[in-house]
Design an enzyme around this catalytic site. Structure first.
Site, short mmCIF file in Angstrom:
data_model
loop_
_atom_site.label_atom_id
_atom_site.label_comp_id
_atom_site.label_asym_id
_atom_site.label_seq_id
_atom_site.Cartn_x
_atom_site.Cartn_y
_atom_site.Cartn_z
N HIS A 72 45.91 32.64 49.75
CA HIS A 72 46.52 32.22 48.45
C HIS A 72 47.81 32.93 48.25
O HIS A 72 48.03 33.98 48.29
CB HIS A 72 45.48 32.46 47.28
N TYR A 200 42.88 32.21 35.54
CA TYR A 200 42.49 33.06 34.71
C TYR A 200 43.00 32.74 33.21
O TYR A 200 44.03 32.79 32.90
CB TYR A 200 43.16 34.49 34.84
N PRO A 292 36.21 43.35 36.74
CA PRO A 292 36.71 42.29 37.84
C PRO A 292 37.86 41.50 37.73
O PRO A 292 38.37 40.90 38.45
CB PRO A 292 35.38 41.55 38.20
N LYS A 296 39.87 44.05 41.86
CA LYS A 296 40.20 45.20 42.60
C LYS A 296 38.99 46.14 43.27
O LYS A 296 39.18 46.97 44.04
CB LYS A 296 40.75 46.31 41.73
N TYR A 384 48.48 42.90 42.13
CA TYR A 384 47.21 41.85 42.27
C TYR A 384 47.17 41.76 43.86
O TYR A 384 46.09 41.84 44.40
CB TYR A 384 47.81 40.59 41.63
P1 FAS Z 1 28.15 48.12 46.71
O1 FAS Z 1 27.28 48.52 45.25
O2 FAS Z 1 28.54 46.89 47.11
O3 FAS Z 1 26.92 48.77 47.82
C1 FAS Z 1 26.37 50.00 47.76
C2 FAS Z 1 24.97 49.93 48.52
O4 FAS Z 1 24.46 51.01 48.40
C3 FAS Z 1 24.29 48.63 48.04
O5 FAS Z 1 23.92 48.01 49.46
C4 FAS Z 1 23.15 49.22 47.60
O6 FAS Z 1 21.71 48.89 47.97
C5 FAS Z 1 22.97 50.61 48.27
N1 FAS Z 1 22.28 51.67 47.52
C6 FAS Z 1 22.03 52.14 46.32
N2 FAS Z 1 21.45 53.13 45.99
C7 FAS Z 1 20.71 53.58 47.23
C8 FAS Z 1 19.81 54.47 47.42
N3 FAS Z 1 19.43 55.39 46.59
N4 FAS Z 1 19.63 54.81 48.71
C9 FAS Z 1 20.43 53.79 49.82
N5 FAS Z 1 21.24 52.99 49.40
C10 FAS Z 1 21.63 52.80 48.25
N6 FAS Z 1 34.66 42.93 42.66
C11 FAS Z 1 35.59 42.46 42.75
O7 FAS Z 1 36.70 42.86 43.11
N7 FAS Z 1 35.66 41.15 42.40
C12 FAS Z 1 34.53 40.75 41.59
O8 FAS Z 1 34.45 39.52 40.97
C13 FAS Z 1 33.10 41.65 41.46
N8 FAS Z 1 32.20 41.09 41.03
C14 FAS Z 1 31.28 42.12 40.92
C15 FAS Z 1 29.88 41.63 40.25
C16 FAS Z 1 28.84 42.46 40.29
C17 FAS Z 1 27.53 41.99 39.50
C18 FAS Z 1 28.86 43.75 40.74
C19 FAS Z 1 27.77 44.96 40.60
C20 FAS Z 1 30.19 44.14 41.19
C21 FAS Z 1 31.17 43.30 41.27
N9 FAS Z 1 32.76 43.70 42.12
C22 FAS Z 1 33.43 42.68 42.05
C23 FAS Z 1 32.58 44.86 42.37
C24 FAS Z 1 32.05 44.80 43.92
O9 FAS Z 1 32.59 43.82 44.66
C25 FAS Z 1 32.09 46.34 44.29
O10 FAS Z 1 33.42 46.96 44.06
C26 FAS Z 1 31.77 46.51 45.71
O11 FAS Z 1 30.61 45.94 46.18
C27 FAS Z 1 32.04 47.84 46.13
O12 FAS Z 1 31.38 48.16 47.53
P2 FAS Z 1 30.45 49.33 47.58
O13 FAS Z 1 31.21 50.56 47.13
O14 FAS Z 1 30.05 49.31 49.10
O15 FAS Z 1 29.15 49.29 46.50
C1 PHB Z 2 35.25 35.82 42.32
O1 PHB Z 2 35.84 34.80 43.07
O2 PHB Z 2 34.37 36.24 42.48
C2 PHB Z 2 36.36 36.48 41.56
C3 PHB Z 2 37.87 36.25 42.02
C4 PHB Z 2 38.93 37.20 41.14
C5 PHB Z 2 38.50 37.99 40.29
C6 PHB Z 2 37.22 38.36 40.20
C7 PHB Z 2 36.13 37.71 40.69
O3 PHB Z 2 39.24 38.81 39.62
#
Ligand code: FAS
Ligand code: PHB
Length: 389
Positions: A72, A200, A292, A296, A384
């Site tokens: 994009h 957005y 989100p 980032k 961004y």
């Molecule tokens: P993660 O949380 O992805 O991974 C952590 C891992 O550790 C998981 O697999 C978990 O099962 C494991 N774990 C936890 N506790 C444990 C334990 N006690 N023992 C062993 N393993 C354990 N970011 C964006 O940029 N855009 C978005 O739209 C966006 N939407 C999101 C929506 C939600 C609901 C959430 C929660 C986050 C969102 N994020 C978004 C942020 C997300 O993408 C995180 O930044 C990303 O998953 C970060 O990756 P990790 O640091 O690997 O953490």
């Molecule tokens: C998504 O596609 O899930 C998404 C994209 C951009 C954002 C947040 C979520 O800033």
């Protein structure tokens, strides 16, 4: 078991770090609480910075991302009346890649066996010990027994709710947190996106985002009150609200369809300092959370891993301990800039309950200024696409 580096968590941070260390011949094991299916069932990020795509390319795991991902060159801000395009390619010379976090995770998990990266799934009750000594270890439960792994280093990639951050003594730690008075209700549907780029929107009724996973699968979000229940948002009501908030231009091209997934996520800004204590290093959501809005979260996990893998390789290959000592400061410098951008864009694009008419006029004036200023658009664009490492 004895290894060089044990990683807690097989999300993007843990998987990217594990592969990068294995690619340098460093013995590594990942211990993960969930099952592979549970991890792949979580719908999260959708936009990748060059930081993240470069790591996948460096690992030779970017083929599907380049084949199926959508580069994009821009995105839109909307104020309920018009679309303001931020031309990130013209302003920064870079683009972002639309490719779901789920797919990144799938590619990294699939490649682990052939690359000698053991992942212990469904490991219960992970507990960390002696992290401030030079021989840290952890235990976990599996198949009715308790297992122990001794390592040179433990890398906590276990997200916001994992145990690693809590293994750092409160006496040496500082946590910064802002909880936003709303959440995002997200819907995933197999319908074509309403726009070829992300939109957005800041509407009187609240924020909305039109995103996508491919040319046939869309991801939409609306801002909802923190205590909102999914049950009060049947698909039809959600599609109607999206059409209003995204504005007439986006709504005219919106295709509706049944939700494949619908969920509400809370929004917070959170930073935990330091990101290292002794032989325990934190990376990704275990150390920081961003709303989100700025896309980032996943990308910050990737930049942490870029710095952390480099520090560990320098330790093992170049016997350079300064890199390990410098990891936390280096990672946090970038984390705080991403926190700033995410907080700023969240304030600009959402309706806060305490906002009055003046606050609304400030948001409208802000968007008006952005629409008319290359300097303002450049600031947004360079954040961004991701600031330099
Ligand atoms: P993660 O949380 O992805 O991974 C952590 C891992 O550790 C998981 O697999 C978990 O099962 C494991 N774990 C936890 N506790 C444990 C334990 N006690 N023992 C062993 N393993 C354990 N970011 C964006 O940029 N855009 C978005 O739209 C966006 N939407 C999101 C929506 C939600 C609901 C959430 C929660 C986050 C969102 N994020 C978004 C942020 C997300 O993408 C995180 O930044 C990303 O998953 C970060 O990756 P990790 O640091 O690997 O953490
Ligand atoms: C998504 O596609 O899930 C998404 C994209 C951009 C954002 C947040 C979520 O800033």
């Amino acid at each position: 078991m004895k290894t060089q580096v044990v990683i807690v968590g097989a999300g993007p941070a843990g998987l990217l770090l594990g592969h990068l260390l294995r690619a340098e011949g460093i013995d590594t094991v990942i211990v993960e609480r969930a099952s592979p299916d549970h991890i792949l069932g979580r719908i999260r990020a959708g936009v990748l910075e060059r930081t993240t795509t470069d790591l996948m390319d460096r690992l030779g795991l970017g083929a599907r991302m380049h084949a199926e991902g959508l580069p994009h060159d821009g995105f839109h801000l909307a104020d309920g009346k018009r679309l303001i395009r931020i031309d990130i390619a013209a302003l920064t010379g870079r683009h972002v890649m639309v490719y779901g976090q789920t797919e990144i995770t799938r590619d990294l998990m699939a490649a682990a066996p052939e690359r000698g990266l053991p992942i212990i799934y469904e490991a219960a009750d992970v507990a960390l010990f002696d992290v401030d000594g030079d021989a840290p270890w952890l235990t976990y439960g599996k198949d009715g027994a308790t297992h122990r792994i001794d390592a040179d280093f433990i890398c906590g990639c276990d997200g916001y709710h994992g145990p690693s951050r809590r293994a750092i003594p409160a006496s040496v730690a500082t946590a910064y947190e802002k909880i936003y008075p709303f959440g995002w209700l997200g819907i995933l549907a197999d319908v074509p996106p309403c726009n070829h780029e992300l939109v957005y929107a800041n509407h009187e009724r609240g924020f909305a985002l039109a995103s996508m996973r491919s040319s046939t699968r869309s991801r939409y979000y609306i801002q909802v009150p923190l205590d909102e229940k999914l049950e009060v948002w049947p698909d039809d009501r959600l599609w109607n609200e999206l059409a209003i908030r995204l504005g007439p231009e986006a709504a005219a091209h919106m295709t509706r369809g049944p939700a494949l997934e619908k969920s509400i996520a809370p929004l917070r800004s959170f930073v935990f300092e330091p990101m290292r204590h002794g032989r325990l290093m934190l990376a990704g959501d275990s150390a920081h959370i961003v709303p989100p809005t700025g896309a980032k979260g996943l990308n910050l996990a990737a930049s942490d891993v870029h710095y952390l893998s480099d520090a560990l390789v320098r330790h093992y290959k170049g016997h350079d301990n300064d890199a390990i000592a410098g990891y936390s400061g280096k990672a946090l410098a970038r984390v705080w800039k991403a926190e700033r951008f995410s907080w700023q864009l969240t304030r600009l694009m959402h309706r806060f309950p305490e906002n009055d008419a003046f606050d609304r006029r400030m948001q409208v004036a802000d968007l008006d200024y952005i629409a008319s200023s290359v300097a303002a658009q450049t600031m947004i664009a360079e954040n961004y696409v991701g600031l330099p490492l």
